[in-house]
Scaffold this active site. Structure first.
Site, PDB file in Angstrom:
ATOM      1  N   LYS A 107       0.828  -1.228   0.000  1.00 29.47           N
ATOM      2  CA  LYS A 107       0.000   0.000   0.000  1.00 29.47           C
ATOM      3  C   LYS A 107       0.854   1.266   0.000  1.00 29.47           C
ATOM      4  O   LYS A 107       0.505   2.256  -0.629  1.00 29.47           O
ATOM      5  CB  LYS A 107      -0.966   0.025   1.176  1.00 29.47           C
ATOM      6  CG  LYS A 107      -0.269  -0.146   2.508  1.00 29.47           C
ATOM      7  CD  LYS A 107      -1.224  -0.467   3.625  1.00 29.47           C
ATOM      8  CE  LYS A 107      -0.522  -1.137   4.775  1.00 29.47           C
ATOM      9  NZ  LYS A 107      -0.418  -2.549   4.724  1.00 29.47           N
ATOM     10  N   GLY A 189      -0.891  -9.539  19.138  1.00 31.53           N
ATOM     11  CA  GLY A 189      -0.231  -9.502  17.829  1.00 31.53           C
ATOM     12  C   GLY A 189      -0.981  -8.677  16.795  1.00 31.53           C
ATOM     13  O   GLY A 189      -0.618  -8.667  15.625  1.00 31.53           O
ATOM     14  N   ASP A 203      -1.771   4.272   8.032  1.00 34.58           N
ATOM     15  CA  ASP A 203      -2.060   3.049   7.270  1.00 34.58           C
ATOM     16  C   ASP A 203      -3.419   3.191   6.560  1.00 34.58           C
ATOM     17  O   ASP A 203      -3.538   2.943   5.355  1.00 34.58           O
ATOM     18  CB  ASP A 203      -2.066   1.864   8.248  1.00 34.58           C
ATOM     19  CG  ASP A 203      -2.483   0.578   7.586  1.00 34.58           C
ATOM     20  OD1 ASP A 203      -1.665  -0.015   6.863  1.00 34.58           O
ATOM     21  OD2 ASP A 203      -3.651   0.155   7.783  1.00 34.58           O
ATOM     22  N   LYS A 207      -4.622   3.527   2.343  1.00 38.13           N
ATOM     23  CA  LYS A 207      -5.673   2.714   1.723  1.00 38.13           C
ATOM     24  C   LYS A 207      -6.797   3.586   1.149  1.00 38.13           C
ATOM     25  O   LYS A 207      -7.302   3.302   0.059  1.00 38.13           O
ATOM     26  CB  LYS A 207      -6.223   1.725   2.759  1.00 38.13           C
ATOM     27  CG  LYS A 207      -5.172   0.685   3.156  1.00 38.13           C
ATOM     28  CD  LYS A 207      -5.591  -0.100   4.369  1.00 38.13           C
ATOM     29  CE  LYS A 207      -4.546  -1.110   4.782  1.00 38.13           C
ATOM     30  NZ  LYS A 207      -4.814  -1.683   6.115  1.00 38.13           N
ATOM     31  N   GLY A 304      -3.365 -10.255   7.949  1.00 39.64           N
ATOM     32  CA  GLY A 304      -3.039 -11.601   8.424  1.00 39.64           C
ATOM     33  C   GLY A 304      -2.507 -12.460   7.290  1.00 39.64           C
ATOM     34  O   GLY A 304      -2.738 -12.160   6.112  1.00 39.64           O
TER      35      GLY A 304
HETATM   36  N1  LIG Z   1       1.074  -8.601   7.226  1.00 43.46           N
HETATM   37  C1  LIG Z   1      -0.157  -8.340   6.798  1.00 43.46           C
HETATM   38  O1  LIG Z   1      -1.162  -8.744   7.396  1.00 43.46           O
HETATM   39  C2  LIG Z   1      -0.372  -7.511   5.541  1.00 43.46           C
HETATM   40  C3  LIG Z   1      -1.681  -7.231   5.104  1.00 43.46           C
HETATM   41  C4  LIG Z   1      -1.867  -6.525   3.918  1.00 43.46           C
HETATM   42  C5  LIG Z   1      -0.750  -6.083   3.208  1.00 43.46           C
HETATM   43  N2  LIG Z   1       0.489  -6.341   3.677  1.00 43.46           N
HETATM   44  C6  LIG Z   1       1.631  -5.863   2.897  1.00 43.46           C
HETATM   45  O2  LIG Z   1       2.382  -6.989   2.449  1.00 43.46           O
HETATM   46  C7  LIG Z   1       3.755  -6.645   2.357  1.00 43.46           C
HETATM   47  C8  LIG Z   1       4.576  -7.641   3.173  1.00 43.46           C
HETATM   48  O3  LIG Z   1       4.206  -7.557   4.537  1.00 43.46           O
HETATM   49  P1  LIG Z   1       4.676  -8.678   5.582  1.00 43.46           P
HETATM   50  O4  LIG Z   1       3.840  -8.426   6.794  1.00 43.46           O
HETATM   51  O5  LIG Z   1       4.650 -10.015   4.960  1.00 43.46           O
HETATM   52  O6  LIG Z   1       6.183  -8.210   5.863  1.00 43.46           O
HETATM   53  P2  LIG Z   1       7.314  -9.025   6.625  1.00 43.46           P
HETATM   54  O7  LIG Z   1       6.737 -10.121   7.420  1.00 43.46           O
HETATM   55  O8  LIG Z   1       8.164  -8.004   7.290  1.00 43.46           O
HETATM   56  O9  LIG Z   1       8.172  -9.694   5.430  1.00 43.46           O
HETATM   57  C9  LIG Z   1       8.972  -8.962   4.554  1.00 43.46           C
HETATM   58  C10 LIG Z   1       9.777  -9.943   3.721  1.00 43.46           C
HETATM   59  O10 LIG Z   1      10.470  -9.196   2.725  1.00 43.46           O
HETATM   60  C11 LIG Z   1      11.858  -9.476   2.794  1.00 43.46           C
HETATM   61  N3  LIG Z   1      12.567  -8.229   2.505  1.00 43.46           N
HETATM   62  C12 LIG Z   1      12.365  -7.019   3.068  1.00 43.46           C
HETATM   63  N4  LIG Z   1      13.194  -6.106   2.548  1.00 43.46           N
HETATM   64  C13 LIG Z   1      13.934  -6.765   1.629  1.00 43.46           C
HETATM   65  C14 LIG Z   1      14.971  -6.377   0.760  1.00 43.46           C
HETATM   66  N5  LIG Z   1      15.416  -5.137   0.733  1.00 43.46           N
HETATM   67  N6  LIG Z   1      15.503  -7.319  -0.060  1.00 43.46           N
HETATM   68  C15 LIG Z   1      15.064  -8.585  -0.020  1.00 43.46           C
HETATM   69  N7  LIG Z   1      14.070  -9.015   0.780  1.00 43.46           N
HETATM   70  C16 LIG Z   1      13.516  -8.110   1.602  1.00 43.46           C
HETATM   71  C17 LIG Z   1      12.144  -9.970   4.181  1.00 43.46           C
HETATM   72  O11 LIG Z   1      13.275 -10.802   4.136  1.00 43.46           O
HETATM   73  P3  LIG Z   1      13.834 -11.585   5.447  1.00 43.46           P
HETATM   74  O12 LIG Z   1      12.822 -12.680   5.685  1.00 43.46           O
HETATM   75  O13 LIG Z   1      15.142 -12.104   5.026  1.00 43.46           O
HETATM   76  O14 LIG Z   1      13.865 -10.562   6.532  1.00 43.46           O
HETATM   77  C18 LIG Z   1      10.833 -10.723   4.505  1.00 43.46           C
HETATM   78  O15 LIG Z   1      10.909 -12.040   4.032  1.00 43.46           O
HETATM   79  C19 LIG Z   1       3.848  -5.187   2.837  1.00 43.46           C
HETATM   80  O16 LIG Z   1       3.782  -4.328   1.720  1.00 43.46           O
HETATM   81  C20 LIG Z   1       2.611  -5.014   3.688  1.00 43.46           C
HETATM   82  O17 LIG Z   1       2.164  -3.671   3.759  1.00 43.46           O
HETATM   83  C21 LIG Z   1       0.707  -7.046   4.814  1.00 43.46           C
END
Ligand SMILES: NC(=O)c1ccc[n+]([C@@H]2O[C@H](COP(=O)([O-])OP(=O)(O)OC[C@H]3O[C@@H](n4cnc5c(N)ncnc54)[C@H](OP(=O)(O)O)[C@@H]3O)[C@@H](O)[C@H]2O)c1
Length: 428
Positions: A107, A189, A203, A207, A304
Site C-alpha cells: 500500500k 499480535g 495506514d 488505503k 493476516g
Molecule cells: N502482514 C499483513 O497482514 C499484511 C496485510 C496486507 C498487506 N500487507 C503488505 O504486504 C507486504 C509484506 O508484509 P509482511 O507483513 O509479509 O512483511 P514481513 O513479514 O516483514 O516480510 C517482509 C519480507 O520481505 C523481505 N525483505 C524485506 N526487505 C527486503 C529487501 N530489501 N531485499 C530482499 N528481501 C527483503 C524480508 O526478508 P527476510 O525474511 O530475510 O527478513 C521478509 O521475508 C507489505 O507491503 C505489507 O504492507 C501485509
C-alpha cells in the site's frame, strides 16, 4: 486447454504474507490449472537474509540477488511482498520494464507511486495488480475497478485498519482506556511494536488514497490525505457517544461532488444503525454509495497471513489467465480525471464537542453565541450536572464549514469561562 503450460513466478519477500502465499500456492496447485490453463511454479524467492531458518521452503529457491530474478527470462510474474517504498519501487519498475507482470500487496508504494507504475505497466503490456494492498481479503479494488465501475460512486467509507478497530471495540465494549486496549492489541499480535502507522491513521490514509483514486478516477496520493488518529479518544468519549446513539470508529472517508474530492482519515461518531457501526474487533469493512449503485458494503479480514495471501493469489490467478490468453496490460491507470482534493476551507462536517466550563451564569449562552456568530448551528446539546464548579458540555453541531468551526473553537478556547476543550470528533 494445454494443462502443461507453466508460468514461472518469483516471490520478493517470504515474511508473513510471502510465507502465506507460498503455502497457499501449494494448496491451490491443481486447481490453478483448471482455473487458468497453466501451472504456477515459484522458481525463485528473494529474501534479505539467506541464513534465516524457513520451514517447509526449498532452500534452493532462495536468493538475495534481485538481478538473478530480473535477468531470468523465464520468470514472467513477480509477486512483491517485501513492503516499503525502496527498493520495492525500483524492483517493480525494473520488472515492468522487462515485461514481467507484477502482483503486490504494497500500500505504501501504491499510495505514492501507483500512477507512474500503472502507466508503466500499460506501456509495457503488463499487468500490475494490488488487491491485497487495501483491506486484505476483501476484493474492494476489483469491485471498484470492475463490478462498480458503472455505479457513479460518490462516497467510500472504510474501516480499513484492523488494529484500531480492535482497540476501539475493546474501549467500547469493556470500557477500557486507550492505553490498556493498545497493550492488549500488542499482546495479541494485532498491533506492531511501533503502532504509529496504525493509531495515527497513516495506514488507513494510504488505503483510502488508493480507493479514492479508483472510485473517482482521479489520482489521490497519501500526502493529500488529512489524517488524524485515535490516540486522543477516551473511554468517556465513547460512553457519551453511546448516550447520543453513536459508536466511534476510525474511518477512511472519501467523498466526491461537483468541485472536487474530500479525502480524510479520522475518528468519527457513527450512528448505531449505520452498517459500519457493527463491524467489530479486527474486521475491516468498506461502505460505498453511488448515484447508480446506491449503498453497498463489503466486510472481511483486512490483514493476516492467509487472508492477505488469499487476495494475492486472486491476483496471481487473474494474471495467469491473462498470460495464457495473451491479454495482459488491459487495465492500466484509470485516473483520467484531474479533480482537486479540497482543503478545510471548502470541507463540511458535523462535530461532537466536549468541553469543561466554569459553571457561571451565561457560559452556555456565550458559547452558543460564538458558534452562531461563526455560522455553526447546534443540533444537540447536553450539560452534565456541575462538579466542583466545573460543568461538562457536549455539543453536536449541524453540518458546517470546517473552517468556521475551527474559527469558533479558537475563540471559545480563549474565553475566561473555559477550562478545557476535551474532545473534538467529527460526526457522520
Ligand atoms: N502482514 C499483513 O497482514 C499484511 C496485510 C496486507 C498487506 N500487507 C503488505 O504486504 C507486504 C509484506 O508484509 P509482511 O507483513 O509479509 O512483511 P514481513 O513479514 O516483514 O516480510 C517482509 C519480507 O520481505 C523481505 N525483505 C524485506 N526487505 C527486503 C529487501 N530489501 N531485499 C530482499 N528481501 C527483503 C524480508 O526478508 P527476510 O525474511 O530475510 O527478513 C521478509 O521475508 C507489505 O507491503 C505489507 O504492507 C501485509
Amino acid at each position: 486447454m494445454d494443462k502443461r503450460k507453466v508460468i514461472k513466478a518469483a516471490l520478493l519477500g517470504l515474511g508473513t504474507v510471502g510465507g502465506g502465499v507460498y503455502k497457499l500456492a501449494a494448496r491451490l496447485k491443481d486447481e490453478m490449472v483448471y482455473k487458468t490453463g497453466a501451472e504456477l511454479e515459484i522458481s525463485k524467492i528473494l529474501v534479505r537474509s539467506l541464513g534465516k531458518k524457513r520451514e517447509g521452503v526449498d532452500p534452493a529457491l532462495l536468493t538475495d540477488s534481485w538481478r538473478e530474478i530480473l535477468e531470468d527470462p523465464e520468470i514472467s510474474l513477480v509477486i512483491e511482498l517485501m513492503g516499503g517504498i525502496e527498493p520495492a519501487r525500483t524492483y517493480v519498475t525494473e520488472a515492468l520494464k522487462a515485461g514481467k507482470n507484477v502482483v503486490t500487496a504494497n500500500k505504501d508504494l501504491l499510495a505514492e507511486h501507483g500512477g507512474e507504475l500503472l502507466n508503466l505497466a500499460q506501456e509495457h503490456g503488463c499487468d500490475l495488480m494490488f488487491e491485497a494492498a487495501v483491506a486484505g481479503a476483501i476484493p474492494i479494488i476489483r469491485a471498484l475497478k470492475q463490478g462498480l465501475s458503472g455505479g457513479l460512486i460518490t462516497e467510500v467509507a472504510g474501516i480499513v485498519n484492523g488494529t484500531t478497530n480492535y482497540i476501539l471495540t475493546k474501549m467500547s465494549e469493556i470500557g477500557m482506556d486507550y492505553e490498556d486496549a493498545l497493550a492488549i492489541a500488542m499482546e495479541k499480535g494485532y498491533a506492531e511494536a511501533d503502532p504509529t502507522a496504525d493509531v495515527e491513521g497513516h495506514d488507513a490514509g494510504r488505503k483510502i488514497a488508493i480507493m479514492a483514486s479508483i472510485a473517482f478516477n482521479s489520482r489521490v496520493t497519501f500526502s493529500q490525505v488529512y489524517t488524524e488518529g485515535i490516540t486522543k479518544i477516551t473511554a468517556k468519549d465513547i460512553r457519551y457517544a453511546k448516550d447520543f446513539g453513536y459508536v466511534i470508529k476510525l474511518l477512511g472517508i472519501a467523498k466526491k461532488d461537483e468541485d472536487g474530492i474530500v479525502v480524510k482519515v479520522h475518528p468519527m461518531l457513527l450512528p448505531e444503525d449505520h452498517p459500519l457501526a457493527s463491524v467489530r474487533n479486527s474486521f475491516n469493512a468498506v461502505f460505498l454509495h453511488g448515484e447508480a449503485c446506491d449503498d453497498a458494503m463489503f466486510m472481511g479480514r483486512g490483514a493476516g497471513e492467509m487472508p492477505t495471501a488469499s487476495a494475492v493469489m486472486g491476483d496471481v490467478i487473474d494474471v495467469m489467465g491473462n498470460v495464457v490468453h495473451g491479454c495482459c496490460g488491459r487495465m492500466g491507470c484509470t485516473c483520467y480525471k484531474n479533480l482537486p482534493v479540497k482543503g478545510e476551507e471548502s470541507t463540511y462536517s458535523k462535530f461532537f464537542l466536549r468541553i469543561q466550563v466554569k459553571d457561571r451564569p451565561g457560559a452556555l449562552a456565550n458559547i452558543s453565541g460564538v458558534l452562531g456568530n461563526n455560522n455553526v448551528s447546534i443540533a444537540q446539546v447536553y450539560q452534565k450536572k456541575s462538579e466542583n464548579g466545573i460543568a461538562e458540555l457536549m455539543i453536536i453541531t449541524d453540518r458546517v464549514l470546517e473552517r468556521n468551526f475551527n474559527d469558533s473553537l479558537a475563540i471559545i478556547s480563549g474565553m475566561s469561562a473555559m477550562k478545557e476543550i476535551s474532545s473534538v470528533i467529527r460526526v457522520y
